[in-house]
Motif scaffolding. Sequence first.
Motif, mmCIF file in Angstrom:
data_model
loop_
_atom_site.group_PDB
_atom_site.id
_atom_site.type_symbol
_atom_site.label_atom_id
_atom_site.label_comp_id
_atom_site.label_asym_id
_atom_site.label_seq_id
_atom_site.Cartn_x
_atom_site.Cartn_y
_atom_site.Cartn_z
ATOM 1 N N MET A 107 0.851 -1.191 0.000
ATOM 2 C CA MET A 107 0.000 0.000 0.000
ATOM 3 C C MET A 107 0.885 1.238 0.000
ATOM 4 S SD MET A 107 -3.048 1.084 2.674
ATOM 5 C CE MET A 107 -1.960 1.055 4.103
ATOM 6 N N GLU A 108 0.979 1.926 -1.124
ATOM 7 C CA GLU A 108 1.828 3.112 -1.228
ATOM 8 C C GLU A 108 1.050 4.399 -1.005
ATOM 9 O OE1 GLU A 108 3.845 2.911 -4.937
ATOM 10 O OE2 GLU A 108 5.318 1.473 -4.193
ATOM 11 N N THR A 109 -0.260 4.350 -1.198
ATOM 12 C CA THR A 109 -1.093 5.526 -0.951
ATOM 13 C C THR A 109 -2.371 5.097 -0.237
ATOM 14 O OG1 THR A 109 -2.285 5.354 -3.058
ATOM 15 C CG2 THR A 109 -0.252 6.685 -3.028
ATOM 16 N N ILE A 110 -2.977 6.059 0.436
ATOM 17 C CA ILE A 110 -4.294 5.848 1.030
ATOM 18 C C ILE A 110 -5.187 7.005 0.612
ATOM 19 C CG2 ILE A 110 -3.606 4.480 3.035
ATOM 20 C CD1 ILE A 110 -3.574 7.047 4.672
ATOM 21 N N THR A 111 -6.455 6.716 0.395
ATOM 22 C CA THR A 111 -7.433 7.769 0.137
ATOM 23 C C THR A 111 -8.184 8.015 1.437
ATOM 24 O OG1 THR A 111 -7.673 7.105 -2.174
ATOM 25 C CG2 THR A 111 -9.435 8.456 -1.217
ATOM 26 N N ASN A 112 -8.054 9.216 1.945
ATOM 27 C CA ASN A 112 -8.611 9.535 3.253
ATOM 28 C C ASN A 112 -9.786 10.487 3.120
ATOM 29 O OD1 ASN A 112 -8.877 9.616 6.021
ATOM 30 N ND2 ASN A 112 -7.387 11.272 6.287
ATOM 31 N N LYS A 113 -10.947 10.042 3.595
ATOM 32 C CA LYS A 113 -12.109 10.921 3.684
ATOM 33 C C LYS A 113 -12.195 11.453 5.111
ATOM 34 C CE LYS A 113 -14.901 8.532 0.192
ATOM 35 N NZ LYS A 113 -16.176 7.786 -0.056
ATOM 36 N N TYR A 114 -12.511 12.751 5.239
ATOM 37 C CA TYR A 114 -12.590 13.340 6.569
ATOM 38 C C TYR A 114 -13.609 14.480 6.584
ATOM 39 C CZ TYR A 114 -9.314 16.690 4.432
ATOM 40 O OH TYR A 114 -8.711 17.608 3.594
ATOM 41 N N VAL A 115 -14.145 14.747 7.768
ATOM 42 C CA VAL A 115 -15.193 15.748 7.942
ATOM 43 C C VAL A 115 -14.579 17.101 8.278
ATOM 44 C CG1 VAL A 115 -17.186 16.420 9.357
ATOM 45 C CG2 VAL A 115 -16.859 14.021 8.686
ATOM 46 N N VAL A 116 -15.123 18.158 7.665
ATOM 47 C CA VAL A 116 -14.695 19.530 7.949
ATOM 48 C C VAL A 116 -15.935 20.413 8.051
ATOM 49 C CG1 VAL A 116 -12.522 19.228 6.703
ATOM 50 C CG2 VAL A 116 -14.504 20.219 5.524
ATOM 51 N N THR A 117 -15.748 21.601 8.606
ATOM 52 C CA THR A 117 -16.819 22.597 8.583
ATOM 53 C C THR A 117 -16.721 23.388 7.278
ATOM 54 O OG1 THR A 117 -15.418 24.175 9.773
ATOM 55 C CG2 THR A 117 -16.922 22.827 11.088
ATOM 56 N N THR A 118 -17.870 23.872 6.825
ATOM 57 C CA THR A 118 -17.897 24.672 5.594
ATOM 58 C C THR A 118 -17.793 26.162 5.897
ATOM 59 O OG1 THR A 118 -20.316 24.695 5.673
ATOM 60 C CG2 THR A 118 -19.265 22.962 4.365
ATOM 61 N N SER A 119 -18.052 26.528 7.151
ATOM 62 C CA SER A 119 -17.978 27.931 7.581
ATOM 63 C C SER A 119 -17.915 27.950 9.095
ATOM 64 C CB SER A 119 -19.207 28.718 7.091
ATOM 65 O OG SER A 119 -20.392 28.161 7.639
ATOM 66 N N ASN A 120 -17.632 29.115 9.668
ATOM 67 C CA ASN A 120 -17.698 29.235 11.118
ATOM 68 C C ASN A 120 -19.132 29.036 11.589
ATOM 69 O OD1 ASN A 120 -15.260 31.703 10.673
ATOM 70 N ND2 ASN A 120 -14.910 29.893 11.947
ATOM 71 N N ILE A 121 -19.278 28.491 12.794
ATOM 72 C CA ILE A 121 -20.609 28.223 13.351
ATOM 73 C C ILE A 121 -20.781 29.077 14.605
ATOM 74 C CG2 ILE A 121 -22.198 26.458 14.191
ATOM 75 C CD1 ILE A 121 -20.465 24.370 12.768
ATOM 76 N N ASP A 122 -21.593 30.092 14.521
ATOM 77 C CA ASP A 122 -21.764 31.017 15.644
ATOM 78 C C ASP A 122 -23.133 30.910 16.310
ATOM 79 O OD1 ASP A 122 -19.195 32.296 15.645
ATOM 80 O OD2 ASP A 122 -19.770 33.259 13.765
ATOM 81 N N GLY A 123 -23.867 29.896 15.984
ATOM 82 C CA GLY A 123 -25.150 29.626 16.636
ATOM 83 C C GLY A 123 -25.299 28.137 16.798
ATOM 84 N N ALA A 124 -26.538 27.666 16.772
ATOM 85 C CA ALA A 124 -26.770 26.227 16.850
ATOM 86 C C ALA A 124 -26.303 25.561 15.558
ATOM 87 C CB ALA A 124 -28.245 25.947 17.081
ATOM 88 N N PRO A 125 -25.556 24.459 15.654
ATOM 89 C CA PRO A 125 -25.057 23.794 14.449
ATOM 90 C C PRO A 125 -26.139 22.984 13.753
ATOM 91 C CG PRO A 125 -24.439 22.520 16.366
ATOM 92 C CD PRO A 125 -25.125 23.766 16.882
ATOM 93 N N ASN A 126 -25.973 22.776 12.466
ATOM 94 C CA ASN A 126 -26.823 21.836 11.738
ATOM 95 C C ASN A 126 -25.967 21.101 10.720
ATOM 96 O OD1 ASN A 126 -26.979 23.324 9.082
ATOM 97 N ND2 ASN A 126 -27.889 24.878 10.424
ATOM 98 N N GLU A 127 -26.528 20.069 10.136
ATOM 99 C CA GLU A 127 -25.753 19.207 9.245
ATOM 100 C C GLU A 127 -25.166 19.950 8.050
ATOM 101 O OE1 GLU A 127 -28.540 16.426 11.447
ATOM 102 O OE2 GLU A 127 -28.611 18.456 10.629
ATOM 103 N N SER A 128 -25.820 21.022 7.605
ATOM 104 C CA SER A 128 -25.332 21.764 6.438
ATOM 105 C C SER A 128 -24.029 22.505 6.716
ATOM 106 C CB SER A 128 -26.397 22.752 5.958
ATOM 107 O OG SER A 128 -26.643 23.741 6.932
ATOM 108 N N ASN A 129 -23.624 22.588 7.988
ATOM 109 C CA ASN A 129 -22.360 23.241 8.346
ATOM 110 C C ASN A 129 -21.148 22.354 8.069
ATOM 111 O OD1 ASN A 129 -24.145 24.502 11.122
ATOM 112 N ND2 ASN A 129 -23.377 25.769 9.460
ATOM 113 N N PHE A 130 -21.389 21.111 7.634
ATOM 114 C CA PHE A 130 -20.295 20.160 7.473
ATOM 115 C C PHE A 130 -20.292 19.557 6.071
ATOM 116 C CE2 PHE A 130 -21.529 20.292 11.903
ATOM 117 C CZ PHE A 130 -20.320 20.394 12.568
#
Length: 356
Positions: free
Chosen positions: A1-24
């Motif tokens: 195995m010379e490479t790995i494909t890594n999926k990971y979660v990030v935020t799409t913007s700063n969250i300054d109130g209650a979070p929801n799924e669209s923030n990720f």
Amino acid sequence: METITNKYVVTTSNIDGAPNESNFTICEQVVSLKVLQPAGQGSDIVVVVKNMYVSIDPYQINRMKSYSCSQETVSAAAALLPGQAINASGVGRVVSSTHPEFKEGDLVSGALIWGEYTLVKGISLQWLQKLDTNLSFPLSYYAGGVLGSSGLTAYGGFFKVCKPKKGDKVFVSAASGSVGNLVGQYAKLFGCYVVGCAGTKQKVDLLKDELGFDDAFNYKQETDLNSALKRYFPEGIDIYFDNVGGEMLEEAINNMNIFGRVSLCGVISEYTDINKRAKPDMVAIVYKRIKIEGFLSVDFMDIYQEYISTTIKYLQTGELKAVEDISDGLESIPTAFVDLFRGNNVGKKIVRISQD
């Protein structure tokens, strides 16, 4: 195995109130393992971990804000930029390593990311540790759970901050959460009278019927929290372990006994709504000589061995129960996180990324 494909979660913007799924969103990156050959020195030392379990914690919302004073305190609370990998406690298996103490196949816990793989390097290496598989506990226990940060937070926050005495009357808010349920159990095992509050009948029943709390109540069904606390603590509160802040903190202080102790673990009600910021009666605090102390789990490393040995013993004897809420798959992380603020979790929230 010379490479790995890594999926990971990030935020799409700063969250300054209650979070929801669209923030990720989920990002994808191809990582070459060739850079790991041969072993280097210093910053070249990398341990690649295939993530199995990752911890989901409410404090992360403060890292996702455009600004929070917490971001300037410790590295674990540093601000997260949109698009940046989100580090968190977790458990996984080493797939490649240039570190002499870690080899392929080792099970480890430490600072991983909300992703399929983690490249552990730099300062994060100091938190990486091999797991003792001889104990036969579920691996999820180490992913920020009862044998991880939640357990240490509960143990240290209760014993080191509150300094309990047998017979103390203890109130725990968010008592069915990852830390609160353990605090209540530790307190009962120590010999205290314990009452917890939670937000559903299911959670209240769990506290009383399965976790050994002396009593519990649904705060959402109480129109007057002050009266409720007087009903459950007619002789007053000696220790309040606070996980929510806001009005609950105010009314707990109003019902505290002289020389009461308040352990400030979290203020989840205030994380997403600054209008719920607590305004405690300062005169009561002064004249009752109430001690109020905030803390972080890293403050308790000096009692880590005491905590881990005591907790393992209680788990092995069945005196302590681990309550977990496990979701499956990387894609479930956004909902798992958002659910913390909707009151949908029971016990420690964890996401299982892979079985192995």
